[in-house]
Design a protein around this motif. Structure first.
Motif, short mmCIF file in Angstrom:
data_model
loop_
_atom_site.label_atom_id
_atom_site.label_comp_id
_atom_site.label_asym_id
_atom_site.label_seq_id
_atom_site.Cartn_x
_atom_site.Cartn_y
_atom_site.Cartn_z
N VAL A 106 0.88 -1.17 0.00
CA VAL A 106 0.00 0.00 0.00
C VAL A 106 0.92 1.22 0.00
O VAL A 106 1.58 1.50 0.99
CB VAL A 106 -0.94 0.03 1.22
CG1 VAL A 106 -1.80 1.29 1.21
CG2 VAL A 106 -1.82 -1.21 1.25
N GLY A 107 0.97 1.89 -1.13
CA GLY A 107 1.92 3.00 -1.26
C GLY A 107 3.33 2.46 -1.13
O GLY A 107 3.70 1.50 -1.79
N ASN A 108 4.10 3.07 -0.24
CA ASN A 108 5.47 2.61 -0.02
C ASN A 108 5.58 1.72 1.21
O ASN A 108 6.66 1.51 1.73
CB ASN A 108 6.43 3.80 0.09
CG ASN A 108 6.19 4.61 1.35
OD1 ASN A 108 5.12 4.53 1.96
ND2 ASN A 108 7.17 5.39 1.74
N ARG A 109 4.47 1.19 1.67
CA ARG A 109 4.46 0.37 2.87
C ARG A 109 4.06 -1.07 2.56
O ARG A 109 3.28 -1.31 1.66
CB ARG A 109 3.50 0.95 3.91
CG ARG A 109 3.98 2.33 4.34
CD ARG A 109 3.17 2.90 5.40
NE ARG A 109 3.74 4.22 5.72
CZ ARG A 109 3.40 4.93 6.74
NH1 ARG A 109 2.47 4.51 7.55
NH2 ARG A 109 3.96 6.09 6.96
N THR A 110 4.60 -1.96 3.35
CA THR A 110 4.21 -3.36 3.29
C THR A 110 3.23 -3.60 4.43
O THR A 110 3.56 -3.37 5.59
CB THR A 110 5.44 -4.27 3.46
OG1 THR A 110 6.38 -3.96 2.43
CG2 THR A 110 5.05 -5.73 3.37
#
Length: 179
Positions: free
Chosen positions: A52-56
């Protein structure tokens, strides 16, 4: 993925036979099993990792038993839950009435848990609208009162299933502070 890791404990709650297990099965494996499911005993656990975006984001999803004999044990699973998907069957008004019990119990034990209301078996309504026993506006009013989000899904066709779990993941990816 270079961003922050976010772990989200998600509870699946609701009356027996509303479709919690098959909803989770649809989300995890993108298929619908025809026939009857065996009642969940205690709880079943699955995890799904997504970006999600730059997140895991790892959704740890707990499918809990709904019968009264497992009620005390189910409360243990509320601890640390960040999200609860409270399910009801769109063709069974008593299942929606039961959501009020689950929400009240959850809020008394874990006030920081975000609630997502999930109407199941929408495919049956596409075949015959007369089968609807839960008024959409009543559910929307309840969702507004408890600050919950509302989804109507079909585990058979997959309608809105991915969107529901994606929304849970997005909500927590956004709420987590950046490094």
């Amino acid at each position: 993925m270079n961003g922050q890791q976010v772990d989200v404990k998600v509870m699946m709650l609701g009356k027996e036979y509303v479709g919690k297990t098959s909803l989770m099965e649809r989300y995890m494996h993108d298929h619908f099993l025809v026939g009857s499911y065996q009642n969940t005993t205690g709880a079943a656990f699955v995890a799904k990792v997504m970006s999600v975006g730059n997140r895991t984001v790892t959704l740890g999803i707990w499918d809990t038993a709904s019968s009264e004999r497992y009620e005390a044990m189910t409360q243990i699973y509320y601890l640390g839950a960040k999200a609860a998907i409270v399910c009801y069957d769109l063709t069974d008004s008593s299942s929606f009435e039961q959501t009020k019990f689950w929400v009240k119990e959850l809020q008394s034990l874990n006030e920081n848990c975000q609630i997502y209301l999930c109407g199941t078996k929408n495919d049956l309504l596409e075949e015959d609208q007369r089968l609807r026993r839960v008024d959409f506006h009543d559910v929307q009013d309840f969702a507004d009162d408890i600050k919950a989000q509302l989804f109507e899904t079909s585990r058979k066709t997959g309608q809105s299933v991915d969107e529901l779990f994606q929304k849970v993941a997005e909500d927590y990816a956004m709420w987590m502070p950046s490094n």
